[in-house]
Design a protein around this motif. Structure first.
Motif, PDB file in Angstrom:
ATOM      1  N   ALA A  17     -11.302  45.745 -18.326  1.00 23.30           N
ATOM      2  CA  ALA A  17     -10.899  47.374 -18.030  1.00 23.30           C
ATOM      3  C   ALA A  17     -10.285  47.371 -16.632  1.00 23.30           C
ATOM      4  O   ALA A  17      -9.471  48.058 -16.050  1.00 23.30           O
ATOM      5  N   LYS A  18     -10.868  46.507 -15.689  1.00 25.35           N
ATOM      6  CA  LYS A  18     -10.425  46.861 -14.350  1.00 25.35           C
ATOM      7  C   LYS A  18      -8.709  46.412 -14.143  1.00 25.35           C
ATOM      8  O   LYS A  18      -8.056  47.058 -13.314  1.00 25.35           O
ATOM      9  N   ALA A  19      -8.323  45.123 -14.923  1.00 28.69           N
ATOM     10  CA  ALA A  19      -7.160  44.726 -14.960  1.00 28.69           C
ATOM     11  C   ALA A  19      -6.112  45.738 -15.507  1.00 28.69           C
ATOM     12  O   ALA A  19      -5.214  45.950 -15.508  1.00 28.69           O
ATOM     13  N   ALA A  20      -6.659  46.198 -16.794  1.00 29.58           N
ATOM     14  CA  ALA A  20      -5.916  47.269 -17.193  1.00 29.58           C
ATOM     15  C   ALA A  20      -5.648  48.494 -16.469  1.00 29.58           C
ATOM     16  O   ALA A  20      -4.637  49.000 -16.733  1.00 29.58           O
ATOM     17  N   GLY A  21      -6.721  49.023 -16.031  1.00 25.42           N
ATOM     18  CA  GLY A  21      -6.677  50.090 -15.154  1.00 25.42           C
ATOM     19  C   GLY A  21      -5.781  50.010 -13.972  1.00 25.42           C
ATOM     20  O   GLY A  21      -5.013  51.088 -13.444  1.00 25.42           O
ATOM     21  N   THR A  22      -5.250  48.771 -13.355  1.00 24.23           N
ATOM     22  CA  THR A  22      -4.542  48.468 -12.425  1.00 24.23           C
ATOM     23  C   THR A  22      -3.229  47.884 -12.716  1.00 24.23           C
ATOM     24  O   THR A  22      -2.593  47.570 -11.886  1.00 24.23           O
ATOM     25  N   ARG A  55      -8.228  56.768 -20.750  1.00 23.97           N
ATOM     26  CA  ARG A  55      -7.994  55.514 -19.653  1.00 23.97           C
ATOM     27  C   ARG A  55      -9.233  55.437 -18.777  1.00 23.97           C
ATOM     28  O   ARG A  55      -9.267  55.586 -17.645  1.00 23.97           O
ATOM     29  N   GLY A  56     -10.385  55.170 -19.433  1.00 22.30           N
ATOM     30  CA  GLY A  56     -11.712  54.972 -18.781  1.00 22.30           C
ATOM     31  C   GLY A  56     -11.949  53.617 -18.753  1.00 22.30           C
ATOM     32  O   GLY A  56     -11.161  52.653 -19.030  1.00 22.30           O
ATOM     33  N   GLU A  57     -13.113  53.057 -18.368  1.00 19.80           N
ATOM     34  CA  GLU A  57     -13.661  51.869 -18.091  1.00 19.80           C
ATOM     35  C   GLU A  57     -14.144  51.353 -19.672  1.00 19.80           C
ATOM     36  O   GLU A  57     -14.194  50.192 -19.763  1.00 19.80           O
ATOM     37  N   GLU A  58     -14.418  52.224 -20.504  1.00 21.42           N
ATOM     38  CA  GLU A  58     -14.616  51.733 -21.770  1.00 21.42           C
ATOM     39  C   GLU A  58     -13.697  52.828 -22.788  1.00 21.42           C
ATOM     40  O   GLU A  58     -13.386  53.914 -22.315  1.00 21.42           O
ATOM     41  N   PRO A  59     -13.467  52.278 -23.928  1.00 15.89           N
ATOM     42  CA  PRO A  59     -12.590  53.521 -24.944  1.00 15.89           C
ATOM     43  C   PRO A  59     -13.505  54.540 -25.221  1.00 15.89           C
ATOM     44  O   PRO A  59     -14.915  54.236 -25.273  1.00 15.89           O
ATOM     45  N   CYS A  60     -12.927  55.730 -25.128  1.00 15.13           N
ATOM     46  CA  CYS A  60     -13.881  56.902 -25.435  1.00 15.13           C
ATOM     47  C   CYS A  60     -14.468  57.007 -26.815  1.00 15.13           C
ATOM     48  O   CYS A  60     -15.456  57.522 -26.937  1.00 15.13           O
ATOM     49  N   GLY A  61     -13.601  56.403 -27.802  1.00 12.76           N
ATOM     50  CA  GLY A  61     -14.391  56.329 -29.177  1.00 12.76           C
ATOM     51  C   GLY A  61     -13.895  57.584 -30.004  1.00 12.76           C
ATOM     52  O   GLY A  61     -14.128  57.660 -30.969  1.00 12.76           O
ATOM     53  N   ASN A  62     -13.390  58.583 -29.200  1.00 12.56           N
ATOM     54  CA  ASN A  62     -13.124  60.078 -29.990  1.00 12.56           C
ATOM     55  C   ASN A  62     -11.744  60.385 -30.139  1.00 12.56           C
ATOM     56  O   ASN A  62     -11.448  61.057 -30.944  1.00 12.56           O
ATOM     57  N   CYS A  63     -10.813  59.847 -29.044  1.00 13.07           N
ATOM     58  CA  CYS A  63      -9.495  60.533 -29.355  1.00 13.07           C
ATOM     59  C   CYS A  63      -8.862  59.683 -30.493  1.00 13.07           C
ATOM     60  O   CYS A  63      -9.437  58.825 -31.271  1.00 13.07           O
TER      61      CYS A  63
END
Ligand SMILES: [Zn+2]
Length: 363
Positions: A17-22, A55-63
């Motif tokens: 998640a960190k790698a994806a976020g940056t 775009r969080g640390e985990e997929p939101c699951g709802n979008c």
């Protein structure tokens, strides 16, 4: 039916998640780890994460994107699993056939997300590679990342895939199209083509904890196992959701018991051997002979692999150091003797102790 939630592997999730976020997520990843620990599930989690609108640390699951990935219907997430050899002879028809078979597998996984092990003869053949190549050449449907999951990547059979197809795949991994992400999974990275291995960044997954396996069984297995059965299945599972599921069936328990015995034996004298010889709860003689059959099958597969043939199932790590089939064949003889003795009125525990010694000598 949406996928069951990803269990465990919090460290790997955080790093990814960190790698994806940056914006530092490598374009080719290789998720390695034991059978049934959730490698493909993590790949789908990552597909969801990079597609998620939040775009969080985990997929939101709802979008919308999360829901599409969660129901295996996202047009930009392509999940390739090993399949049987195509029946058609025309190369284009073979690609069509592979696409149909894969669509069917996805349909099955939508209705039964807790799938069991792939059949030993299934492969990623030339038709699959061509299909992958075609899909990789398309543009994104939803406008975001395109994700290609290649499950059990060690089943890419080089002699099946022509040199041309193998090269095409390597080129894809070497220069992935912009906005694409390739996620390969394998139990055993040493079985991957070296050229593929050198292009992928490894993500290593360990076993799950007993607590995680217990929680999974409690939440997802119906009818709910009794407290006693639950503990037994957690022990059989040995940190693997796959084994925890298989432990609901006699063949799965037999296979897992055989695997644990072999691990104990090959670890040499000591606590793990003692445990392997003691722990098996042989409720019935039938379960004991089923374990011996699974043991013979596993040794046979290891012997096959030692001479360069394709095993029918993944061979346990502990048996893979033999470079000649001889010790494995010798071990099979001992198992056959024990199998015969098991017909008589001999105590299974006693037979197992003797067999354990014999196997320890030859393996
Ligand atoms: Zn989302």
């Amino acid at each position: 039916m949406p996928l069951h939630p990803l269990i465990g592997h919090l460290g790997a999730r955080r790093r990814l998640a960190k790698a994806a976020g940056t914006g530092k997520l490598p374009q080719v990843l290789l998720i390695c780890g034991g059978t049934g620990v959730g490698k493909q599930r993590l790949a789908l989690w990552l597909a969801q994460l990079v597609s998620c609108e939040q775009r969080g640390e985990e997929p939101c699951g709802n979008c919308r994107a999360c829901r599409l990935v969660g129901t295996l219907s996202h047009p930009d997430v392509h999940w390739f699993v090993p399949i049987g050899r195509p029946k058609a002879s025309d190369p284009d028809k073979q690609v069509e056939e592979a696409a149909q078979v894969l669509a069917q597998v996805m349909e099955e996984r939508r209705s039964q997300p807790l799938y069991s092990e792939t059949e030993g003869t299934a492969i990623h053949g030339i038709a699959t590679v061509r299909l992958l190549q075609r899909r990789a050449a398309l543009t994104s449907v939803e406008g975001g990342r395109r994700v290609f999951i290649i499950a059990e990547a060690d089943r890419l059979v080089p002699q099946e895939a022509s040199q041309e197809a193998a090269n095409a795949l390597l080129k894809l991994l070497e220069e992935p199209p912009p906005g694409s992400l390739f996620i390969l999974t394998t139990v055993d990275p040493s079985r991957l083509l070296p050229t593929m291995l050198s292009r992928a960044i490894p993500v290593r997954l360990g076993k799950l904890t007993d607590g995680e396996v217990r929680e999974f069984l409690e939440t997802h297995v119906r009818p709910r196992p009794s407290a006693e059965e639950l503990e037994q299945r957690v022990a059989w599972a040995d940190g693997s959701i796959g084994w925890a599921l298989a432990s609901g069936e006699e063949s799965g328990r037999a296979y897992q018991a055989a695997r644990q015995l072999l691990e104990g034996v090959t670890a040499g004298p000591g606590p793990s051997l003692e445990q392997a010889l003691r722990q098996a709860p042989w409720a019935a003689r039938g379960e004991f002979t089923a374990m011996l059959d699974a043991l013979a099958e596993m040794l046979g597969d290891a012997a096959r692999e030692s001479v360069g043939q394709q095993p029918r199932r993944a061979v346990p790590q502990s048996l893979r150091r033999h470079r000649s089939p001889d010790p494995l064949l010798k071990a099979m003889e001992h198992v056959a003797d024990a199998r015969e003795a098991a017909w008589g009125n001999v105590n299974p525990q006693l037979l197992l102790a003797v067999l354990g010694q014999e196997l320890a000598e030859v393996l």
